[in-house]
Design a protein around this motif. Sequence first.
Motif, PDB file in Angstrom:
ATOM      1  N   THR A 274       1.569   2.930  11.750  1.00 35.47           N
ATOM      2  CA  THR A 274       0.818   1.738  12.574  1.00 35.47           C
ATOM      3  C   THR A 274       1.393   0.135  12.447  1.00 35.47           C
ATOM      4  OG1 THR A 274      -0.752   2.815  10.691  1.00 35.47           O
ATOM      5  CG2 THR A 274      -1.213   0.439  10.551  1.00 35.47           C
TER       6      THR A 274
ATOM      7  N   TYR B  41      -7.622  12.186   2.386  1.00 35.34           N
ATOM      8  CA  TYR B  41      -6.418  12.390   3.696  1.00 35.34           C
ATOM      9  C   TYR B  41      -7.831  12.533   4.994  1.00 35.34           C
ATOM     10  CZ  TYR B  41      -3.279  12.459   6.794  1.00 35.34           C
ATOM     11  OH  TYR B  41      -2.666  12.187   7.844  1.00 35.34           O
TER      12      TYR B  41
ATOM     13  N   GLN C 140       3.705   7.215   9.082  1.00 33.88           N
ATOM     14  CA  GLN C 140       2.746   6.608   8.985  1.00 33.88           C
ATOM     15  C   GLN C 140       1.663   5.342   9.591  1.00 33.88           C
ATOM     16  OE1 GLN C 140      -0.474   9.505   7.580  1.00 33.88           O
ATOM     17  NE2 GLN C 140      -0.745  10.620   9.096  1.00 33.88           N
ATOM     18  N   HIS C 141       2.226   4.710   8.199  1.00 35.01           N
ATOM     19  CA  HIS C 141       2.261   3.391   7.974  1.00 35.01           C
ATOM     20  C   HIS C 141       3.217   2.285   8.932  1.00 35.01           C
ATOM     21  CE1 HIS C 141      -1.510   2.572   5.593  1.00 35.01           C
ATOM     22  NE2 HIS C 141      -1.344   3.600   5.197  1.00 35.01           N
TER      23      HIS C 141
ATOM     24  N   HIS D 156       1.252  -0.799  -0.473  1.00 34.42           N
ATOM     25  CA  HIS D 156      -0.217   0.098  -0.135  1.00 34.42           C
ATOM     26  C   HIS D 156       0.764   0.955   0.326  1.00 34.42           C
ATOM     27  CE1 HIS D 156      -2.862   3.260   1.334  1.00 34.42           C
ATOM     28  NE2 HIS D 156      -1.997   3.123   2.293  1.00 34.42           N
TER      29      HIS D 156
ATOM     30  N   ASN E 163      -3.968  13.793  14.539  1.00 38.00           N
ATOM     31  CA  ASN E 163      -4.857  12.730  14.481  1.00 38.00           C
ATOM     32  C   ASN E 163      -5.154  12.368  14.660  1.00 38.00           C
ATOM     33  OD1 ASN E 163      -3.974  10.060  13.710  1.00 38.00           O
ATOM     34  ND2 ASN E 163      -3.047   9.401  15.634  1.00 38.00           N
ATOM     35  N   TRP E 164      -6.325  11.475  14.855  1.00 32.98           N
ATOM     36  CA  TRP E 164      -7.506  10.878  14.767  1.00 32.98           C
ATOM     37  C   TRP E 164      -8.069   9.590  14.968  1.00 32.98           C
ATOM     38  CZ3 TRP E 164      -6.429  13.035  10.542  1.00 32.98           C
ATOM     39  CH2 TRP E 164      -6.774  11.629   9.117  1.00 32.98           C
TER      40      TRP E 164
ATOM     41  N   ARG F  15      -9.994  -3.075   7.285  1.00 33.66           N
ATOM     42  CA  ARG F  15      -8.543  -3.958   7.564  1.00 33.66           C
ATOM     43  C   ARG F  15      -9.071  -5.488   7.221  1.00 33.66           C
ATOM     44  NH1 ARG F  15      -5.668   0.598  11.929  1.00 33.66           N
ATOM     45  NH2 ARG F  15      -4.589   1.613   9.944  1.00 33.66           N
TER      46      ARG F  15
ATOM     47  N   HIS G 169       2.599   9.407   4.835  1.00 31.96           N
ATOM     48  CA  HIS G 169       2.224   8.275   4.964  1.00 31.96           C
ATOM     49  C   HIS G 169       3.492   7.257   4.917  1.00 31.96           C
ATOM     50  CE1 HIS G 169      -0.012   5.505   2.403  1.00 31.96           C
ATOM     51  NE2 HIS G 169      -0.935   5.848   2.579  1.00 31.96           N
TER      52      HIS G 169
HETATM   53  C1  AVJ Z   1      -4.273   9.717  10.298  1.00 30.00           C
HETATM   54  C2  AVJ Z   1      -3.545   7.878  11.197  1.00 30.00           C
HETATM   55  C3  AVJ Z   1      -6.003   8.554  11.592  1.00 30.00           C
HETATM   56  O1  AVJ Z   1      -3.899   5.806   9.852  1.00 30.00           O
HETATM   57  O2  AVJ Z   1      -5.215   5.945   9.267  1.00 30.00           O
HETATM   58  C4  AVJ Z   1      -2.626   6.703   6.446  1.00 30.00           C
HETATM   59  C5  AVJ Z   1      -3.774   7.624   8.460  1.00 30.00           C
HETATM   60  N1  AVJ Z   1      -3.879   7.823   5.758  1.00 30.00           N
HETATM   61  N2  AVJ Z   1      -2.758   6.662   5.283  1.00 30.00           N
HETATM   62  C6  AVJ Z   1      -4.373   6.759   9.311  1.00 30.00           C
HETATM   63  C7  AVJ Z   1      -3.115   7.277   7.207  1.00 30.00           C
HETATM   64  C8  AVJ Z   1      -3.939   7.299   4.713  1.00 30.00           C
HETATM   65  C9  AVJ Z   1      -3.950   7.721   8.946  1.00 30.00           C
HETATM   66  N3  AVJ Z   1      -3.761   8.656  10.686  1.00 30.00           N
END
Ligand code: AVJ
Length: 438
Positions: free
Chosen positions: A146, A384, A142-143, A53, A414-415, A87, A139
């Motif tokens: 995750t 986004y 952030q992954h 991704h 962030n949310w 997911r 991006h």
């Molecule tokens: C901003 C962390 C809520 O992980 O869903 C990753 C960041 N957006 N790929 C998420 C994000 C698209 C997003 N957050």
Amino acid sequence: QDSEHRHDMRLTTAAQLERARARTTVLTDAVDDADLIRQHSPLMSPLVWDLAHVGNQEELWLVRDVGGREPLRQDIDKLYDAFRHPRRDRPALPLLGPAEARAYVHEVRDKALDVLDRVRLDERRLVADGFAFGMIVQHEQQHDETMLATHQLRNGPAVLHAPAPPQTRVPVTGEVLVPGGPFTMGTDTEAWALDNERPAHTVDVAAFAIDAAPVTNSRYAEFIADGGYDDPRWWSERGWTHRQKAGLDAPLHWHRDGDGWAYTRFGRTEPVIGDEPVVHVCFFEAQAYAAWAGKRLPTEAEWEKAARFDPATGRSRRYPWGDDDPTPRHANLGQRHLAPAPVGAYPDGASPLGVHQLIGDVWEWVDSGFHGYPGFTVFPYAEYSQVFFGGDYRMLRGGSFGTDAAACRGTFRNWDHPIRRQIFSGFRCARDVTPDAL
Ligand code: AVJ
Ligand code: FE
């Protein structure tokens, strides 16, 4: 001069792309193929999905959109569209295997670097200051966070290794009074700020008190010992219903250890350290703790004022410590350590008013929903931020030990859903102050 600036910007951007990829590689090479493909929790994607991704977004935005190049693998776009497949459904998709995914992201990166070399950086914001590249760096980072959360949910012996966070610390207790009045929230000038951080706007915030540090494990354990999880007085109605249904009785990953508590982190079980910020609590748990403590959670504007407002100049700065980019001296970011640092470990990162560890260690739940700031405009795509506005989300601020500096700043938003706690989420408390308390 100008071409020199652009040359520097290209080098910095290439280095940031490289740094993100190094982290992705650590996280995906740490496990065997079976663990890459496996779903470790229905809340998370298989790691091999995140990997491809990340490459697919890079292909879409840098190679095809900015570069105007031919698609490499248009056939897989749908598989890696996060909106098309939730997911829990991703393991059943005909995903690229580990070797294919690695080859794909490598090939995309080669093309993206070529685009970076050749693209004319002009005044259009998508390319100005390398914004599209910055977006892709963030991006991937952030992954990477995750994926780190996925590692935390994985069973089995430890595969990730990092030095412990700094243990030397200054005493930090009590709360800090933040004066009332207007401050600038959001930004127009942060080059890589995402659409939801813009535009800068004035918010008038009444005086309030905020904890000088995030809530620690030992304080949280007092809440548990005092029967906090069994007393509906402290919980919102929704929070209480969720607490009952989900059987919450301690932060995620905690278990009883004799008279005390232990947690399992990335495959290692250890006694809970009292003066570390509590992590892996949901918004409802944070809210209940705050009520028990006679306080409340800060609003998002209060959090940002505490983090950015400089009382000496009245100006909002990029970080609590000023305008300089974060260094290891300022904050526990970037997966350098795989745990939050104890309270007081980052005196150089404190705000002028003396609020510590706003950046790094743990994401902090704040009591606000997700909305665009006044004057918000979608950029560069609605998916986004905008599609999440008004949804069942609460905001989190400040980043965690798992967040890279590239995706963390005083304005970063962030949310998540208020029941989520697989993320590296903690909180600090605030409360109203009466004018005569000033
Ligand atoms: C901003 C962390 C809520 O992980 O869903 C990753 C960041 N957006 N790929 C998420 C994000 C698209 C997003 N957050
Ligand atoms: Fe994504």
